[in-house]
Scaffold this active site. Structure first.
Site: not given
Length: 898
Positions: A671-672, A675, A678
């Site tokens: 999940h991290e 980010h 991105h």
């Protein structure tokens, strides 16, 4: 006095994942999931959203502007295959060379004390400053850096204000206002974001204190900018000149409108009396919000009337009700909470002894005891209820002051949702989609309750092929969830963690990104002074390389850097977080010399670089950020820098072998990293719309999508290796775990939908009505969303569960965002990646979406990605359509068997 506005929203708070979603083992009435991996991410309201500051609101003010979809724009995007042909790899694709880098990264992380951080392609060991800032080699230099940054910012502010033609400016200077606004934001946030990381992560007290001082010093200046009428007026003037606006790019217009909206939602345009009331309400909201969260934590300090739970009555349990408990546990409870040998009622504080409440909820067969325990666990004081309602009423009044009907309307203007009614339509559609799934999950628990009731009454001795299932109260959730997960068919027999060392997972991420996006990781040398914790292997520097883009170099083009601070240490925050320390942006159009030509001091005098201590830097900013030309990209760019911070147990010392991860840690890491990628991929001309600087209800899409990847067999094969034997994980073992862990996810998601709808009700115009009652609203919504056999949902007479919903403050009117991105992520996964998660064609499509950050309308990006023109203009129907998609949970293909 609190900051009043949110005009520079790009400075970042960390995105945290510790409470990203409800655990199926938790009672939904007691645990309120964060809709975003809060981080949190993610965007700092501590600097720019004063009414929410210091309390971790994930509030992005990065506005994507509407753009109608057309076949021309779709063709302009081009096909990924065409792009591959036009832009051949920067270097020959050498899988063996890449895999050697992956193995080195794995070894470095799994044995941080014995492995070298050196890399043959990065041999520099010249001492430098923190984050390679040459001047940042000692704590006191943080203060000096902040002071120089302030001087330069003041000069830039004066230049921007003087661009107004009514103050002697010309059209050419007015054209540069948007870029200068963005430069000002980047100048300040470059120091603030770095200071935010250092004050939280640096083990040296002096460094942490210096970073905190720099942070507060520059935040104080931001408070001044937030109320700077001259900045607001020149921006408004620019947007009223067609001669200029007709020549601006969509990205530039997005940035300008972002700033303008933030000024106006901060009340800068109000008459003096109303402006003063706005300030009063902002301060009141901040104080009430702090107190509300302190009530929840039980650490009330008295600010805003916060209590520490002492005003709550003791819970009372007749011993008769507790006879079904384990005798040892019952003896323990009696010894602690009976007032005397003849006493027949246990009394204790639910605030001070929550463990006793949990024992009763999870293990007591007597429904009377469980109901009393549920009320005790979900009872807020009268003061807490009043405080929450005062907070909601103050927000409603604040919204009306700036011309909105409700706080939800005020908050949603810059989101994909745009309007409260659009959010309501999305949530209603999602409710309809998930009701059958939630009912099915609830029946699993009702069957267990039926069996328990039958066993105590003796009715189980008579076979009944079609039993009538009993009603199910909120107080039944804990005990029967516990029984469900202890069922023999859900018990794990094969441990997973030996197959997921931290090094294998990060190396696997590199392989995944290489296959899908043409991006990979490579360990790099950490120069002396470059990182905040310098013991060997404490902070690992990871270069992010791209096959076709980036700064040319050996092994690929450099597109950014991730510093991985992975290991737990004293004083370091817990959980996982992604910090954006620096965003990518185009710099060759900055015209820094113009700051000294047009900018003046407060006395109206010109300034030279020497006057503000620039020294050898000339006209450059105090941070001296390096800039680069990149292949297939016009202009020069600064590269993004992100920090991945975790608190895993470091190998070595008392921990022999590699750091082994539980499955939820693997999901969190993916999940991290969503980010982080991105941030790395984002390439925009403006800092304020780069990477994760996009709409709050869009920013979680990449990270949630990564959670779908992690459960895929083809992705698991890239990383799941036994830490000592290197054997592959048999996928059926993971399937078994997913079946168990997700087997009640439908019920959990349904409760999260209820919370999102409650958030909308609380921030509607209803909150401004004289008879507003938060408990009545809670009960009404639960009745509306009731499931067969559970007519009141999580409501219970005497309970006030809303007083434990802390995200009402941190995510006011935006709690729907995480559900919204979960729905989009599941659609993107099923449409592009489900059949082949390693597809380069699909990966390139999604990578192109990531490149735009917040610089294009996310609805248009989604329409192009999914080939669905109905989404292009967004609005009510598009929101409803996303709700109709529903949320396909990670691992649904295996949990459907249960």
């Amino acid at each position: 006095m609190a900051s009043r506005s949110a005009w520079i929203a790009a400075c970042s708070n960390p995105t945290r994942s510790s409470i990203r979603s409800i655990s199926s083992k938790h009672s939904p009435s007691q645990y309120y999931p964060s809709p975003s991996a809060k981080r949190t991410s993610r965007f700092s309201s501590a600097l720019h959203k004063p009414t929410e500051s210091e309390l971790g609101r994930s509030a992005s003010h990065l506005r994507c502007q509407r753009k109608s979809f057309s076949s021309t724009s779709a063709r302009a995007l081009g096909s990924p295959r065409a792009k591959l042909a036009e832009n051949p790899p920067l270097f020959s694709n050498n899988p063996a060379h890449y895999e050697a880098d992956n193995l080195q990264l794995r070894a470095l992380i799994d044995s941080p004390s014995s492995s070298s951080t050196s890399n043959s392609s990065t041999a520099s060991i010249t001492p430098t400053g923190l984050f390679q800032v040459p001047s940042l080699t000692s704590p006191d230099q943080f203060i000096t850096l902040a002071q120089k940054t302030l001087s330069r910012a003041q000069l830039l502010v004066d230049r921007i204000v003087r661009a107004d033609p009514e103050k002697g400016g010309d059209l050419e200077e007015l054209r540069k206002v948007i870029r200068n606004f963005d430069r000002l934001s980047d100048l300040l946030c470059g120091v603030i974001d770095m200071a935010e990381l250092v004050r939280n992560a640096h083990p040296d007290q002096y460094w942490a204190e210096a970073a905190n001082a720099a942070y507060e010093f520059l935040c104080g200046y931001l408070n001044i900018l937030n109320t700077h009428v001259g900045l607001y007026q020149v921006l408004k003037k620019l947007l009223s000149v067609p001669e200029i606006t007709s020549t601006l790019s969509q990205e530039a217009l997005s940035v300008a409108r972002l700033f303008l909206r933030d000024f106006e939602t901060s009340g800068i345009h109000l008459p003096p009396a109303e402006r003063e009331r706005f300030v009063q309400l902002s301060d009141e909201i901040l104080v009430l919000g702090r107190a509300f969260l302190q009530d929840i934590s039980g650490n009330g300090s008295g600010e805003g009337g916060a209590t520490n739970g002492s005003s709550l009555p003791d819970a009372e349990f007749p011993v008769e009700w507790l006879k079904s408990l384990n005798p040892t546990l019952l003896t323990t409870l009696k010894s602690k909470f009976l007032s005397g040998p003849k006493a027949k009622v246990l009394r204790f504080s639910p605030t001070d002894q929550p463990w006793a409440i949990q024992i009763i909820l999870k293990q007591c067969a007597d429904e009377r005891a469980r109901k009393a325990a549920y009320v005790a666990a979900n009872l807020g004081s009268k003061e807490s209820v009043e405080r929450l309602e005062r907070l909601l009423k103050a927000r409603a009044e604040l919204a009306v002051l700036i011309g909105a009907e409700s706080y939800a309307e005020m908050s949603l203007g810059g989101k994909m949702a745009k309007r409260p009614e659009n959010v309501q339509d999305f949530l209603r559609a999602l409710t309809r989609h998930h009701r059958p799934r939630a009912s099915k999950d609830l029946d699993k628990l009702r069957i267990l309750k039926h069996r328990q009731l039958a066993s105590t009454s003796g009715a189980d001795k008579v076979y009944n092929p079609s039993p009538s299932l009993p009603s199910f109260g909120a107080w039944d959730r804990e005990i029967f969830t516990e029984q469900h997960f202890n069922s023999p068919h859900l018990r794990m027999t094969q441990p997973l963690s030996p197959y997921f060392s931290l090094g294998t997972v990060i190396a696997g991420l590199s392989r995944l990104f290489s296959a899908s996006y043409g991006i990979r990781f490579r360990a790099a040398t950490v120069a002396p002074g470059e990182v905040w914790s310098e013991s060997k292997g404490d902070v690992i520097k990871v270069e992010v390389l791209d096959e076709r883009e980036g700064v040319p170099g050996s092994g690929g083009g450099l597109i950014g850097t991730i510093y991985a601070d992975l290991w737990s240490r004293e004083g370091k925050p817990g959980g996982a977080a992604h910090y954006t320390v620096r965003c990518s942006r185009r710099v060759d159009k900055d015209d820094e010399l113009g700051d000294f030509v047009y900018g003046r001091t407060e006395d109206g005098l010109p300034v030279s670089p020497e006057d503000i201590g620039a020294g050898d830097r000339g006209t450059a900013s105090p941070l001296e950020v390096p800039t680069f030309e990149q292949r297939n990209k016009e202009g020069r760019y600064q590269l993004p820098v992100a920090v991945l911070m975790c608190d895993f147990a470091r190998p070595g010392g008392g921990n022999s072998g590699a750091c082994l991860l539980a499955w939820h840690d693997v999901e969190t890491l993916f999940h991290e990293m969503g980010h982080a990628i991105h941030s790395m991929v984002g390439r925009t001309s403006y800092h304020n719309v780069s990477g994760t600087r996009c709409a709050t209800d869009f920013v979680e899409l990449p990270s949630i999508l990564m959670e779908h990847f992690v459960a895929s067999p083809s992705v698991i094969s890239l990383m799941a290796r036994h830490h000592s034997t290197d054997a592959k994980l048999p996928y059926e073992h993971l399937q078994q775990y997913i079946q168990a862990s997700k087997s009640l996810k439908g019920l959990d998601t349904y409760h999260q939908i209820m919370l999102a709808r409650l958030d909308q009700v609380y921030h509607s115009s209803r909150a401004s009505q004289p008879d507003f009652d938060s408990t009545a609203c809670y009960d009404e919504l639960n009745m509306e969303m009731s499931l067969p056999g559970n007519e009141r949902g999580s409501s219970c007479e005497g309970a006030t569960p809303q007083t434990a919903f802390g995200h009402l403050f941190g995510y006011g009117a935006t709690y729907y965002s995480y559900l919204f991105d979960r729905a989009i992520a599941s659609k993107v996964w099923s449409s592009l990646f489900a059949k082949d998660p390693l597809s380069r064609e699909s990966g390139e499509k999604f990578k192109d979406l990531l490149r735009h950050g917040g610089g294009r309308d996310p609805w248009l990006l989604l329409a192009e990605l999914l080939g669905d023109e109905r989404l292009a203009s967004g609005g009510r129907e598009a929101m409803s359509e996303v709700g109709r998609w529903g949320i396909d949970e990670v691992g649904d293909e295996v949990t459907s068997k249960l």
